[in-house]
Design a protein around this motif. Structure first.
Motif, mmCIF file in Angstrom:
data_model
loop_
_atom_site.group_PDB
_atom_site.id
_atom_site.type_symbol
_atom_site.label_atom_id
_atom_site.label_comp_id
_atom_site.label_asym_id
_atom_site.label_seq_id
_atom_site.Cartn_x
_atom_site.Cartn_y
_atom_site.Cartn_z
ATOM 1 N N ALA A 152 -9.685 31.851 59.897
ATOM 2 C CA ALA A 152 -10.040 32.742 58.791
ATOM 3 C C ALA A 152 -11.320 32.218 58.140
ATOM 4 O O ALA A 152 -11.540 31.010 58.080
ATOM 5 C CB ALA A 152 -8.906 32.778 57.773
ATOM 6 N N PRO A 153 -12.207 33.097 57.649
ATOM 7 C CA PRO A 153 -13.438 32.628 57.013
ATOM 8 C C PRO A 153 -13.132 31.807 55.762
ATOM 9 O O PRO A 153 -12.209 32.115 55.016
ATOM 10 C CB PRO A 153 -14.193 33.912 56.668
ATOM 11 C CG PRO A 153 -13.181 34.994 56.714
ATOM 12 C CD PRO A 153 -12.101 34.547 57.653
ATOM 13 N N GLN A 154 -13.921 30.765 55.563
ATOM 14 C CA GLN A 154 -13.718 29.877 54.423
ATOM 15 C C GLN A 154 -14.686 30.252 53.298
ATOM 16 O O GLN A 154 -15.769 30.741 53.542
ATOM 17 C CB GLN A 154 -13.971 28.425 54.843
ATOM 18 C CG GLN A 154 -13.038 27.941 55.929
ATOM 19 C CD GLN A 154 -11.608 27.843 55.451
ATOM 20 O OE1 GLN A 154 -11.344 27.431 54.328
ATOM 21 N NE2 GLN A 154 -10.672 28.220 56.302
ATOM 22 N N GLY A 155 -14.317 29.981 52.078
ATOM 23 C CA GLY A 155 -15.188 30.204 50.937
ATOM 24 C C GLY A 155 -15.110 31.628 50.433
ATOM 25 O O GLY A 155 -14.413 32.475 50.980
ATOM 26 N N PRO A 156 -15.866 31.894 49.370
ATOM 27 C CA PRO A 156 -15.829 33.236 48.774
ATOM 28 C C PRO A 156 -16.552 34.253 49.652
ATOM 29 O O PRO A 156 -17.483 33.909 50.373
ATOM 30 C CB PRO A 156 -16.565 33.049 47.446
ATOM 31 C CG PRO A 156 -17.479 31.893 47.695
ATOM 32 C CD PRO A 156 -16.735 30.993 48.654
ATOM 33 N N VAL A 157 -16.114 35.467 49.577
ATOM 34 C CA VAL A 157 -16.768 36.547 50.307
ATOM 35 C C VAL A 157 -17.907 37.058 49.428
ATOM 36 O O VAL A 157 -17.698 37.445 48.283
ATOM 37 C CB VAL A 157 -15.773 37.684 50.629
ATOM 38 C CG1 VAL A 157 -16.482 38.835 51.309
ATOM 39 C CG2 VAL A 157 -14.638 37.154 51.477
ATOM 40 N N LEU A 158 -19.125 37.023 49.967
ATOM 41 C CA LEU A 158 -20.296 37.416 49.189
ATOM 42 C C LEU A 158 -20.496 38.921 49.246
ATOM 43 O O LEU A 158 -20.216 39.548 50.266
ATOM 44 C CB LEU A 158 -21.541 36.712 49.735
ATOM 45 C CG LEU A 158 -21.517 35.197 49.699
ATOM 46 C CD1 LEU A 158 -22.754 34.617 50.381
ATOM 47 C CD2 LEU A 158 -21.424 34.700 48.272
ATOM 48 N N PRO A 159 -21.010 39.503 48.171
ATOM 49 C CA PRO A 159 -21.306 40.939 48.202
ATOM 50 C C PRO A 159 -22.517 41.191 49.097
ATOM 51 O O PRO A 159 -23.297 40.281 49.370
ATOM 52 C CB PRO A 159 -21.630 41.263 46.736
ATOM 53 C CG PRO A 159 -22.112 39.971 46.172
ATOM 54 C CD PRO A 159 -21.328 38.896 46.890
ATOM 55 N N PRO A 160 -22.685 42.406 49.567
ATOM 56 C CA PRO A 160 -23.842 42.690 50.415
ATOM 57 C C PRO A 160 -25.141 42.524 49.622
ATOM 58 O O PRO A 160 -25.145 42.686 48.396
ATOM 59 C CB PRO A 160 -23.635 44.147 50.832
ATOM 60 C CG PRO A 160 -22.712 44.713 49.823
ATOM 61 C CD PRO A 160 -21.858 43.576 49.346
ATOM 62 N N PRO A 161 -26.227 42.177 50.301
ATOM 63 C CA PRO A 161 -27.492 41.994 49.579
ATOM 64 C C PRO A 161 -27.982 43.324 49.019
ATOM 65 O O PRO A 161 -27.627 44.393 49.524
ATOM 66 C CB PRO A 161 -28.437 41.471 50.667
ATOM 67 C CG PRO A 161 -27.852 41.929 51.941
ATOM 68 C CD PRO A 161 -26.361 41.956 51.725
ATOM 69 N N PRO A 162 -28.813 43.261 47.981
ATOM 70 C CA PRO A 162 -29.328 44.503 47.404
ATOM 71 C C PRO A 162 -30.255 45.203 48.388
ATOM 72 O O PRO A 162 -30.812 44.564 49.283
ATOM 73 C CB PRO A 162 -30.085 44.038 46.157
ATOM 74 C CG PRO A 162 -30.427 42.620 46.436
ATOM 75 C CD PRO A 162 -29.313 42.084 47.299
ATOM 76 N N PRO A 163 -30.435 46.497 48.230
ATOM 77 C CA PRO A 163 -31.335 47.201 49.149
ATOM 78 C C PRO A 163 -32.771 46.701 48.987
ATOM 79 O O PRO A 163 -33.173 46.241 47.922
ATOM 80 C CB PRO A 163 -31.210 48.669 48.726
ATOM 81 C CG PRO A 163 -30.618 48.646 47.370
ATOM 82 C CD PRO A 163 -29.828 47.375 47.257
ATOM 83 N N VAL A 164 -33.525 46.764 50.059
ATOM 84 C CA VAL A 164 -34.894 46.259 50.075
ATOM 85 C C VAL A 164 -35.854 47.400 49.774
ATOM 86 O O VAL A 164 -35.769 48.466 50.373
ATOM 87 C CB VAL A 164 -35.223 45.642 51.455
ATOM 88 C CG1 VAL A 164 -36.670 45.186 51.520
ATOM 89 C CG2 VAL A 164 -34.283 44.481 51.748
#
Length: 79
Positions: free
Chosen positions: A29-41
């Motif tokens: 299973a992935p470790q650590g917090p799940v990051l939100p997607p990056p902002p649009p460019v």
């Protein structure tokens, strides 16, 4: 003759999980917090910054080239 067996000749069973399915099930299973997607460019702003950086680099390179040539002229007069 068409064989449904694997390399060893043993036939595959329909209820037996395939190797790739078993590998997916065993993935950690992935470790650590799940990051939100990056902002649009904003590619317009990105391109402006890129052009500005390239212009700055060109000016810096021209200034360094002029300094190098002046240094060479100076040093050739000393020798």
């Amino acid at each position: 003759m068409v064989s449904r067996g694997r390399h060893g000749g043993a036939p595959t069973r329909e209820d037996e999980p395939r190797r790739d399915e078993r590998a997916e099930q065993q993935a950690p299973a992935p470790q650590g917090p799940v990051l939100p997607p990056p902002p649009p460019v904003d590619y317009g702003v990105f391109m402006q910054g890129l052009v500005q950086a390239m212009q700055t680099q060109a000016h810096t390179q021209a200034a360094l080239q002029a300094q190098l040539e002046a240094h060479i002229v100076l040093m050739s007069g000393v020798l």
